[in-house]
Design a protein around this motif. Structure first.
Motif, PDB file in Angstrom:
ATOM      1  N   HIS A   1       0.839  -1.196   0.000  1.00  0.00           N
ATOM      2  CA  HIS A   1       0.000   0.000   0.000  1.00  0.00           C
ATOM      3  C   HIS A   1       0.873   1.246   0.000  1.00  0.00           C
ATOM      4  CE1 HIS A   1      -2.979   2.941   1.028  1.00  0.00           C
ATOM      5  NE2 HIS A   1      -2.395   3.225   2.178  1.00  0.00           N
ATOM      6  N   LEU A   2       0.440   2.260  -0.736  1.00  0.00           N
ATOM      7  CA  LEU A   2       1.129   3.544  -0.780  1.00  0.00           C
ATOM      8  C   LEU A   2       0.528   4.449   0.291  1.00  0.00           C
ATOM      9  CD1 LEU A   2       3.109   5.524  -2.061  1.00  0.00           C
ATOM     10  CD2 LEU A   2       1.379   5.996  -3.822  1.00  0.00           C
ATOM     11  N   GLY A   3       1.255   4.615   1.388  1.00  0.00           N
ATOM     12  CA  GLY A   3       0.726   5.320   2.546  1.00  0.00           C
ATOM     13  C   GLY A   3       0.382   6.770   2.290  1.00  0.00           C
ATOM     14  N   ASP A   4       1.072   7.424   1.360  1.00  0.00           N
ATOM     15  CA  ASP A   4       0.793   8.823   1.056  1.00  0.00           C
ATOM     16  C   ASP A   4      -0.617   9.035   0.533  1.00  0.00           C
ATOM     17  OD1 ASP A   4       3.201   9.749   1.907  1.00  0.00           O
ATOM     18  OD2 ASP A   4       4.013  10.226  -0.074  1.00  0.00           O
ATOM     19  N   GLU A   5      -1.266   7.959   0.093  1.00  0.00           N
ATOM     20  CA  GLU A   5      -2.616   8.074  -0.455  1.00  0.00           C
ATOM     21  C   GLU A   5      -3.694   7.929   0.617  1.00  0.00           C
ATOM     22  OE1 GLU A   5      -2.842   5.252  -3.644  1.00  0.00           O
ATOM     23  OE2 GLU A   5      -1.657   6.524  -5.008  1.00  0.00           O
ATOM     24  N   GLY A   6      -3.290   7.816   1.883  1.00  0.00           N
ATOM     25  CA  GLY A   6      -4.257   7.639   2.957  1.00  0.00           C
ATOM     26  C   GLY A   6      -4.451   6.161   3.276  1.00  0.00           C
ATOM     27  N   PRO A   7      -5.508   5.827   3.989  1.00  0.00           N
ATOM     28  CA  PRO A   7      -5.753   4.424   4.343  1.00  0.00           C
ATOM     29  C   PRO A   7      -5.951   3.565   3.097  1.00  0.00           C
ATOM     30  CG  PRO A   7      -7.126   5.898   5.659  1.00  0.00           C
ATOM     31  CD  PRO A   7      -6.504   6.732   4.576  1.00  0.00           C
ATOM     32  N   PRO A   8      -5.689   2.263   3.199  1.00  0.00           N
ATOM     33  CA  PRO A   8      -5.879   1.387   2.037  1.00  0.00           C
ATOM     34  C   PRO A   8      -7.304   1.433   1.521  1.00  0.00           C
ATOM     35  CG  PRO A   8      -4.655   0.254   3.761  1.00  0.00           C
ATOM     36  CD  PRO A   8      -5.142   1.544   4.359  1.00  0.00           C
ATOM     37  N   GLY A   9      -7.424   1.559   0.205  1.00  0.00           N
ATOM     38  CA  GLY A   9      -8.729   1.546  -0.445  1.00  0.00           C
ATOM     39  C   GLY A   9      -9.146   0.139  -0.811  1.00  0.00           C
ATOM     40  N   GLU A  10     -10.315   0.013  -1.408  1.00  0.00           N
ATOM     41  CA  GLU A  10     -10.880  -1.298  -1.700  1.00  0.00           C
ATOM     42  C   GLU A  10     -10.018  -2.104  -2.666  1.00  0.00           C
ATOM     43  OE1 GLU A  10     -12.755  -4.664  -1.626  1.00  0.00           O
ATOM     44  OE2 GLU A  10     -13.101  -3.017  -0.223  1.00  0.00           O
ATOM     45  N   GLN A  11      -9.333  -1.432  -3.612  1.00  0.00           N
ATOM     46  CA  GLN A  11      -8.525  -2.173  -4.577  1.00  0.00           C
ATOM     47  C   GLN A  11      -7.375  -2.918  -3.896  1.00  0.00           C
ATOM     48  OE1 GLN A  11      -5.854  -0.078  -7.335  1.00  0.00           O
ATOM     49  NE2 GLN A  11      -6.883  -1.150  -9.003  1.00  0.00           N
ATOM     50  N   VAL A  12      -6.634  -2.225  -3.041  1.00  0.00           N
ATOM     51  CA  VAL A  12      -5.504  -2.880  -2.382  1.00  0.00           C
ATOM     52  C   VAL A  12      -5.992  -3.887  -1.347  1.00  0.00           C
ATOM     53  CG1 VAL A  12      -5.134  -1.178  -0.542  1.00  0.00           C
ATOM     54  CG2 VAL A  12      -3.204  -2.489  -1.418  1.00  0.00           C
ATOM     55  N   LEU A  13      -7.117  -3.642  -0.704  1.00  0.00           N
ATOM     56  CA  LEU A  13      -7.677  -4.626   0.229  1.00  0.00           C
ATOM     57  C   LEU A  13      -8.114  -5.877  -0.516  1.00  0.00           C
ATOM     58  CD1 LEU A  13      -9.782  -2.292   2.562  1.00  0.00           C
ATOM     59  CD2 LEU A  13      -7.527  -3.291   3.014  1.00  0.00           C
ATOM     60  N   ALA A  14      -8.662  -5.700  -1.720  1.00  0.00           N
ATOM     61  CA  ALA A  14      -9.019  -6.851  -2.544  1.00  0.00           C
ATOM     62  C   ALA A  14      -7.771  -7.640  -2.928  1.00  0.00           C
ATOM     63  CB  ALA A  14      -9.770  -6.395  -3.793  1.00  0.00           C
ATOM     64  N   GLY A  15      -6.662  -6.931  -3.165  1.00  0.00           N
ATOM     65  CA  GLY A  15      -5.405  -7.606  -3.448  1.00  0.00           C
ATOM     66  C   GLY A  15      -4.931  -8.442  -2.278  1.00  0.00           C
ATOM     67  N   ALA A  16      -5.072  -7.902  -1.065  1.00  0.00           N
ATOM     68  CA  ALA A  16      -4.671  -8.656   0.126  1.00  0.00           C
ATOM     69  C   ALA A  16      -5.545  -9.887   0.308  1.00  0.00           C
ATOM     70  CB  ALA A  16      -4.745  -7.756   1.358  1.00  0.00           C
ATOM     71  N   ARG A  17      -6.825  -9.742   0.070  1.00  0.00           N
ATOM     72  CA  ARG A  17      -7.725 -10.901   0.171  1.00  0.00           C
ATOM     73  C   ARG A  17      -7.350 -11.965  -0.854  1.00  0.00           C
ATOM     74  NH1 ARG A  17     -11.715  -6.644   0.002  1.00  0.00           N
ATOM     75  NH2 ARG A  17     -12.192  -5.999   2.145  1.00  0.00           N
ATOM     76  N   TYR A  18      -7.067 -11.512  -2.070  1.00  0.00           N
ATOM     77  CA  TYR A  18      -6.675 -12.473  -3.105  1.00  0.00           C
ATOM     78  C   TYR A  18      -5.370 -13.178  -2.752  1.00  0.00           C
ATOM     79  CZ  TYR A  18      -4.727 -14.573  -7.189  1.00  0.00           C
ATOM     80  OH  TYR A  18      -4.140 -15.501  -8.022  1.00  0.00           O
ATOM     81  N   GLN A  19      -4.374 -12.432  -2.294  1.00  0.00           N
ATOM     82  CA  GLN A  19      -3.091 -13.037  -1.939  1.00  0.00           C
ATOM     83  C   GLN A  19      -3.287 -14.123  -0.881  1.00  0.00           C
ATOM     84  OE1 GLN A  19      -0.104 -10.306  -0.515  1.00  0.00           O
ATOM     85  NE2 GLN A  19       1.448 -11.896  -0.329  1.00  0.00           N
TER      86      GLN A  19
END
Length: 200
Positions: free
Chosen positions: A165-183
């Protein structure tokens, strides 16, 4: 049932959010999951000086601290960390450094491993931090299973080493959370296919 341990360190909450999403992904893939946090090493004054850090510490204080037994129990393990100068945070490293006895007995070998993390800036160490965790997995004798480009979400994220996750963009959004779920789902499925079996 496949046992999955999601063990992480998070100061202000970004990596915690990824860890929760990973735990959800593993559970949806049929795993029994232990979500554990690495013990905090920073002095109370340092934590109190950062309101986000203090708030997150209070909010997650009831999550159990990681123990070596969590690794022994697991068939698959996901480790998560923020970047600290291009490598893992000292809190997670301290936990890893406590695993020598289990490593020496071979209790950490032949499990499936993966890594996830967060960095404040785009070139702040996303890949090198994950690779610093992969170095640990080599020593443990684990089977490293990255997300690769094995799903459409990975083509959107572009993080084949593990979810970051790119922290400068704020809290993780749904796209990166979906990536974590997939991983986590992928790691669970591979562990089940290999029939790794926990040493514990």
């Amino acid at each position: 049932m496949t046992n999955v341990a999601v063990i992480y360190y998070s100061a202000t909450g970004n990596v915690h959010s990824l860890a929760v999403a990973a735990a959800e992904g593993a559970q949806k893939a049929g795993a029994e999951v232990r979500l554990r946090r690495a013990a905090e090493l920073a002095p109370a004054a340092a934590i109190a000086a950062n309101p986000d850090w203090a708030e997150h510490a209070e909010r997650t204080k009831d999550i159990q601290e990681a123990m070596v037994d969590d690794l022994i129990w697991a068939d698959a393990v996901l480790l998560g960390t923020p970047t600290r100068y291009g490598a893992m945070a000292s809190q997670l490293k301290q936990f890893i450094d406590s695993t020598g006895g289990a490593w020496y007995k071979g209790l950490l070998a032949d499990k499936v491993y993966g890594a996830f993390g967060s960095a404040g800036t785009r070139h702040g160490g996303h890949e090198s931090t994950l690779l610093s965790l992969h170095n640990v997995f080599y020593h443990w004798g684990g089977v490293i299973v990255p997300p690769g480009y094995t799903d459409g979400i990975q083509h959107e994220l572009g993080t084949p080493y593990g979810t970051t996750h790119l922290g400068d963009e704020g809290p993780p959004g749904e796209q990166v959370l979906a990536g974590a779920r997939y991983q986590a789902r992928r790691i669970t499925q591979v562990a089940a296919t290999l029939g790794t079996g926990g040493a514990g």
